[in-house]
Design a protein around this motif. Sequence first.
Motif, PDB file in Angstrom:
ATOM      1  N   LEU A  61     -66.840  22.914 -26.002  1.00  0.00           N
ATOM      2  CA  LEU A  61     -67.359  22.754 -27.481  1.00  0.00           C
ATOM      3  C   LEU A  61     -65.849  21.771 -28.051  1.00  0.00           C
ATOM      4  O   LEU A  61     -65.910  21.109 -28.868  1.00  0.00           O
ATOM      5  CB  LEU A  61     -67.239  23.862 -28.276  1.00  0.00           C
ATOM      6  CG  LEU A  61     -68.500  24.878 -28.005  1.00  0.00           C
ATOM      7  CD1 LEU A  61     -68.390  25.951 -28.836  1.00  0.00           C
ATOM      8  CD2 LEU A  61     -69.836  24.095 -28.092  1.00  0.00           C
ATOM      9  N   GLY A  62     -64.751  21.881 -27.419  1.00  0.00           N
ATOM     10  CA  GLY A  62     -63.906  21.040 -27.866  1.00  0.00           C
ATOM     11  C   GLY A  62     -63.326  21.530 -29.079  1.00  0.00           C
ATOM     12  O   GLY A  62     -62.547  20.707 -29.997  1.00  0.00           O
ATOM     13  N   GLN A  63     -63.152  22.558 -29.345  1.00  0.00           N
ATOM     14  CA  GLN A  63     -62.610  23.280 -30.512  1.00  0.00           C
ATOM     15  C   GLN A  63     -61.366  23.590 -30.450  1.00  0.00           C
ATOM     16  O   GLN A  63     -60.700  23.628 -31.535  1.00  0.00           O
ATOM     17  CB  GLN A  63     -63.573  24.631 -30.862  1.00  0.00           C
ATOM     18  CG  GLN A  63     -63.284  25.134 -32.076  1.00  0.00           C
ATOM     19  CD  GLN A  63     -63.745  26.709 -32.351  1.00  0.00           C
ATOM     20  OE1 GLN A  63     -64.760  27.000 -31.988  1.00  0.00           O
ATOM     21  NE2 GLN A  63     -63.286  27.695 -33.202  1.00  0.00           N
ATOM     22  N   HIS A  64     -60.727  23.826 -29.168  1.00  0.00           N
ATOM     23  CA  HIS A  64     -59.329  23.991 -28.983  1.00  0.00           C
ATOM     24  C   HIS A  64     -58.961  23.201 -27.848  1.00  0.00           C
ATOM     25  O   HIS A  64     -59.881  22.585 -27.132  1.00  0.00           O
ATOM     26  CB  HIS A  64     -59.074  25.239 -28.797  1.00  0.00           C
ATOM     27  CG  HIS A  64     -59.212  26.403 -29.877  1.00  0.00           C
ATOM     28  ND1 HIS A  64     -58.260  26.375 -30.823  1.00  0.00           N
ATOM     29  CD2 HIS A  64     -60.488  27.193 -30.016  1.00  0.00           C
ATOM     30  CE1 HIS A  64     -58.960  27.413 -31.723  1.00  0.00           C
ATOM     31  NE2 HIS A  64     -60.338  27.754 -31.190  1.00  0.00           N
ATOM     32  N   ALA A  65     -57.727  22.615 -27.903  1.00  0.00           N
ATOM     33  CA  ALA A  65     -57.116  21.912 -27.006  1.00  0.00           C
ATOM     34  C   ALA A  65     -57.181  22.760 -25.381  1.00  0.00           C
ATOM     35  O   ALA A  65     -56.745  23.924 -25.557  1.00  0.00           O
ATOM     36  CB  ALA A  65     -55.755  21.366 -27.148  1.00  0.00           C
ATOM     37  N   PRO A  66     -57.236  22.357 -24.402  1.00  0.00           N
ATOM     38  CA  PRO A  66     -57.468  23.104 -23.004  1.00  0.00           C
ATOM     39  C   PRO A  66     -55.818  23.358 -22.726  1.00  0.00           C
ATOM     40  O   PRO A  66     -55.178  22.655 -23.143  1.00  0.00           O
ATOM     41  CB  PRO A  66     -57.919  22.164 -22.034  1.00  0.00           C
ATOM     42  CG  PRO A  66     -58.922  21.253 -22.719  1.00  0.00           C
ATOM     43  CD  PRO A  66     -58.282  21.035 -24.063  1.00  0.00           C
ATOM     44  N   ASN A  67     -55.616  24.302 -22.015  1.00  0.00           N
ATOM     45  CA  ASN A  67     -54.221  24.648 -21.732  1.00  0.00           C
ATOM     46  C   ASN A  67     -54.186  25.168 -20.248  1.00  0.00           C
ATOM     47  O   ASN A  67     -55.306  25.262 -19.620  1.00  0.00           O
ATOM     48  CB  ASN A  67     -53.907  25.855 -22.543  1.00  0.00           C
ATOM     49  CG  ASN A  67     -54.323  27.048 -22.385  1.00  0.00           C
ATOM     50  OD1 ASN A  67     -54.517  27.489 -21.459  1.00  0.00           O
ATOM     51  ND2 ASN A  67     -54.975  27.482 -23.596  1.00  0.00           N
ATOM     52  N   SER A  68     -53.107  25.073 -19.682  1.00  0.00           N
ATOM     53  CA  SER A  68     -53.070  25.139 -18.164  1.00  0.00           C
ATOM     54  C   SER A  68     -53.107  26.605 -17.747  1.00  0.00           C
ATOM     55  O   SER A  68     -53.525  26.685 -16.463  1.00  0.00           O
ATOM     56  CB  SER A  68     -51.522  24.718 -17.651  1.00  0.00           C
ATOM     57  OG  SER A  68     -50.637  25.403 -18.310  1.00  0.00           O
ATOM     58  N   GLU A  69     -53.066  27.616 -18.571  1.00  0.00           N
ATOM     59  CA  GLU A  69     -53.497  28.992 -18.280  1.00  0.00           C
ATOM     60  C   GLU A  69     -55.038  29.200 -18.180  1.00  0.00           C
ATOM     61  O   GLU A  69     -55.395  30.244 -17.646  1.00  0.00           O
ATOM     62  CB  GLU A  69     -52.822  29.819 -19.338  1.00  0.00           C
ATOM     63  CG  GLU A  69     -51.379  29.828 -19.248  1.00  0.00           C
ATOM     64  CD  GLU A  69     -50.709  30.830 -20.098  1.00  0.00           C
ATOM     65  OE1 GLU A  69     -51.434  31.408 -20.993  1.00  0.00           O
ATOM     66  OE2 GLU A  69     -49.451  31.037 -20.326  1.00  0.00           O
ATOM     67  N   GLY A  70     -55.813  28.424 -18.898  1.00  0.00           N
ATOM     68  CA  GLY A  70     -57.158  28.460 -18.780  1.00  0.00           C
ATOM     69  C   GLY A  70     -57.686  29.912 -19.698  1.00  0.00           C
ATOM     70  O   GLY A  70     -58.463  30.593 -19.204  1.00  0.00           O
ATOM     71  N   ARG A  71     -56.698  30.232 -20.593  1.00  0.00           N
ATOM     72  CA  ARG A  71     -57.016  31.299 -21.325  1.00  0.00           C
ATOM     73  C   ARG A  71     -56.877  31.122 -22.984  1.00  0.00           C
ATOM     74  O   ARG A  71     -55.774  30.324 -23.286  1.00  0.00           O
ATOM     75  CB  ARG A  71     -56.070  32.605 -20.866  1.00  0.00           C
ATOM     76  CG  ARG A  71     -56.138  32.797 -19.651  1.00  0.00           C
ATOM     77  CD  ARG A  71     -55.014  33.949 -19.109  1.00  0.00           C
ATOM     78  NE  ARG A  71     -55.490  35.331 -19.696  1.00  0.00           N
ATOM     79  CZ  ARG A  71     -54.612  35.927 -20.578  1.00  0.00           C
ATOM     80  NH1 ARG A  71     -53.417  35.234 -20.657  1.00  0.00           N
ATOM     81  NH2 ARG A  71     -54.785  37.003 -21.021  1.00  0.00           N
ATOM     82  N   LEU A  72     -57.532  31.718 -23.738  1.00  0.00           N
ATOM     83  CA  LEU A  72     -57.312  31.281 -25.145  1.00  0.00           C
ATOM     84  C   LEU A  72     -57.251  32.683 -25.763  1.00  0.00           C
ATOM     85  O   LEU A  72     -58.285  33.692 -25.810  1.00  0.00           O
ATOM     86  CB  LEU A  72     -58.491  30.810 -25.985  1.00  0.00           C
ATOM     87  CG  LEU A  72     -58.533  29.031 -25.927  1.00  0.00           C
ATOM     88  CD1 LEU A  72     -59.734  28.932 -26.500  1.00  0.00           C
ATOM     89  CD2 LEU A  72     -57.217  28.346 -26.518  1.00  0.00           C
ATOM     90  N   VAL A  73     -56.245  32.944 -26.572  1.00  0.00           N
ATOM     91  CA  VAL A  73     -56.162  34.355 -27.070  1.00  0.00           C
ATOM     92  C   VAL A  73     -56.239  34.197 -28.585  1.00  0.00           C
ATOM     93  O   VAL A  73     -56.405  32.817 -29.199  1.00  0.00           O
ATOM     94  CB  VAL A  73     -54.528  34.896 -26.923  1.00  0.00           C
ATOM     95  CG1 VAL A  73     -54.199  35.175 -25.325  1.00  0.00           C
ATOM     96  CG2 VAL A  73     -53.512  34.002 -27.424  1.00  0.00           C
ATOM     97  N   ASP A  74     -56.484  35.005 -29.288  1.00  0.00           N
ATOM     98  CA  ASP A  74     -56.805  35.086 -30.624  1.00  0.00           C
ATOM     99  C   ASP A  74     -55.658  35.988 -31.564  1.00  0.00           C
ATOM    100  O   ASP A  74     -55.378  36.976 -31.136  1.00  0.00           O
ATOM    101  CB  ASP A  74     -58.069  35.835 -31.145  1.00  0.00           C
ATOM    102  CG  ASP A  74     -58.497  35.428 -32.484  1.00  0.00           C
ATOM    103  OD1 ASP A  74     -59.070  34.287 -32.830  1.00  0.00           O
ATOM    104  OD2 ASP A  74     -58.220  36.450 -33.275  1.00  0.00           O
ATOM    105  N   GLY A  75     -55.354  35.417 -32.701  1.00  0.00           N
ATOM    106  CA  GLY A  75     -54.194  35.976 -33.456  1.00  0.00           C
ATOM    107  C   GLY A  75     -54.830  37.338 -33.943  1.00  0.00           C
ATOM    108  O   GLY A  75     -53.695  38.082 -34.274  1.00  0.00           O
ATOM    109  N   LEU A  76     -55.672  37.812 -33.768  1.00  0.00           N
ATOM    110  CA  LEU A  76     -56.312  38.944 -34.499  1.00  0.00           C
ATOM    111  C   LEU A  76     -56.695  39.723 -33.184  1.00  0.00           C
ATOM    112  O   LEU A  76     -57.300  41.003 -33.360  1.00  0.00           O
ATOM    113  CB  LEU A  76     -57.602  38.605 -35.457  1.00  0.00           C
ATOM    114  CG  LEU A  76     -57.448  38.396 -36.757  1.00  0.00           C
ATOM    115  CD1 LEU A  76     -58.533  37.954 -37.510  1.00  0.00           C
ATOM    116  CD2 LEU A  76     -56.659  39.443 -37.575  1.00  0.00           C
ATOM    117  N   ASP A  77     -56.262  39.669 -31.999  1.00  0.00           N
ATOM    118  CA  ASP A  77     -56.606  40.262 -30.877  1.00  0.00           C
ATOM    119  C   ASP A  77     -56.092  41.717 -30.877  1.00  0.00           C
ATOM    120  O   ASP A  77     -56.824  42.668 -30.533  1.00  0.00           O
ATOM    121  CB  ASP A  77     -55.862  39.789 -29.584  1.00  0.00           C
ATOM    122  CG  ASP A  77     -56.881  38.774 -28.995  1.00  0.00           C
ATOM    123  OD1 ASP A  77     -58.028  38.711 -29.512  1.00  0.00           O
ATOM    124  OD2 ASP A  77     -56.541  37.947 -28.021  1.00  0.00           O
ATOM    125  N   GLY A  78     -55.105  42.098 -31.749  1.00  0.00           N
ATOM    126  CA  GLY A  78     -54.417  43.140 -31.913  1.00  0.00           C
ATOM    127  C   GLY A  78     -55.303  44.192 -32.546  1.00  0.00           C
ATOM    128  O   GLY A  78     -55.176  45.295 -33.057  1.00  0.00           O
TER     129      GLY A  78
END
Length: 585
Positions: free
Chosen positions: A30-47
């Motif tokens: 979707l292009g909502q975020h820039a891809p990163n080399s780790e291939g993972r997106l975390v969220d600030g509310l994960d906790g």
Amino acid sequence: MSRPLTLRSADAGDMTWIHELRHRVYAEELGQHAPNSEGRLVDGLDGDNVYLVAARGADRVGFVSVTPPWAGRYGLDKYLTRAELPLLDEADVFEVRLLTVEPQARTGAAGALLMYAALRWIASRGGRRVVAMGRSDLVDMYRAAGLRPVGRTVRSGAVDFEVLTAEVTELSRCAAGQHAATLTRLAVCVDWRLDAPFASGPDGCEHGGASFTAIGADFRTLERRHEVITADVLDAWFPPAPGAHAVLTEDAGWIARTSPPTGAEGLLAELAAVRGLPAETLTAGSGSSDLIFRAFGRWLTPSSRVLLMDPGYGEYAHVTERVIGCRVDRLRLRREDGWRIDPVRLAAVVADGSYDLVVVVNPNNPTGRHAPAAELAAVIAAAPARTRWWIDEAYLGYVGPAESLASFAARDPRVVVCTSMSKTYALSGVRAAYLVAEPGTAAELRRWTPPWAVSLPAQLAAVAALRDPAYYAGRLQRTHELRARLAAHLAAVDASVTVEESVANFVTLTLPPGGPSAAALVAECRPHGVYLRDLSPLSSAYEGRTVRVAVRDTGENARIVDAYRAALDALRTRVGTLSTIGAAR
């Protein structure tokens, strides 16, 4: 045949997949975020988020996140201020986000089931409003589920989102009505492993009494009652007074076939004598629920405004919100204040005269706290004349008659006191209750009372019970002793669990944050024949962590403690820690 779709809470092992799926969908697709080399997106509310996962066997196919109000923040805070979206400052608002399904599963039922799972999880935790961000190109799908745009659009990367909201009751009604056939079809092919029921109760009101399902509601296996400990309802642990028992059993055939006094005249006369009240101030009913439905149905309309205490007895929210459709506000009681009703806060909230009715359960169920009668009377006396007050004193016997506002209600047309004889007189099964009001109000309600509203067994037992105050004084004193001992034994099991005594016939257990849910503990006790009450549906203030335990006799209390200990041990063993809902955090 395809494997059934499993719905469950995420565990720690799911989080890597969740982060990777986010990256594949929101960064690469979707292009909502820039891809990163780790291939993972975390969220600030994960906790803080709770993640619900859909899977087929070992293959995960989708997830959805729920941010509860006790997190203190929402994903939408990144895009809008509270001034721009003030509904985020309301109590009991749960945010649903990140509904994400693997590409190969998007034409199946996973997405719909995840949305429904989020709704059921929220409802089971006392949620009353849902807020969500939905992709603008999918807004019709969200509308079909019952969500409505609030008129705010936010942009994240290359994607536009609509801010959506709905009342939990409306979403539940939509699911049970418009989508009933779909849910019926899905119910037989889903492996539902959430600690929230797949469907709400038939009337939408959460009550205790699940223990009767173990005994048998068809009454064919009543012998099971000796095996089941019904600590999920607050029925008395002791039998009614000997005189009440005798009158019910000495000629059961005559009692069963004989019509009672039409207006419960003998019962009202006995109540007047015992309580020192004029008979014309009294109205009898078949339990307090009968009186609640009868009175509120006469006084309130959908345009009425009602104030309830929160947490509070669920019947009042059910009648005012779901049956009548009133506008209902809540005065949130605070754990840090010991759940007490602050008279200053209450007085300030009602001062503008906007409420048609204020309901106070005193002592309060489920918090177990009592507001001193003098404090409450002072607030009522200073309140605007147009506001009616309904004081529920079902548990007042555990405090004492001096704390009743019945004599106040007999004089003041704004005040009604409702008293059940179920709990302190051990008469839950026969259904007897009464209310006290000034003569004009009481007469109006008597006119709208059907003949023979209180059965002959109830009238006979109630009168006999009222004539034996010494017996009940001894039983109530014994209840206080049993409660203190039960609380001490429960507290000794696990120091991380907070045990609180009420002033009435129950205690509460509050599990630690990140530990097992109240629902999980309740479910784990049932194989031991012990039924406890999960308080989560009553209020989000409980954060899904509080269980109510009714006081029983010495032997049954010992079984409760043993079942509780075994349940905690089983939950620890299952996940290797005191964590079920918190494992993904």
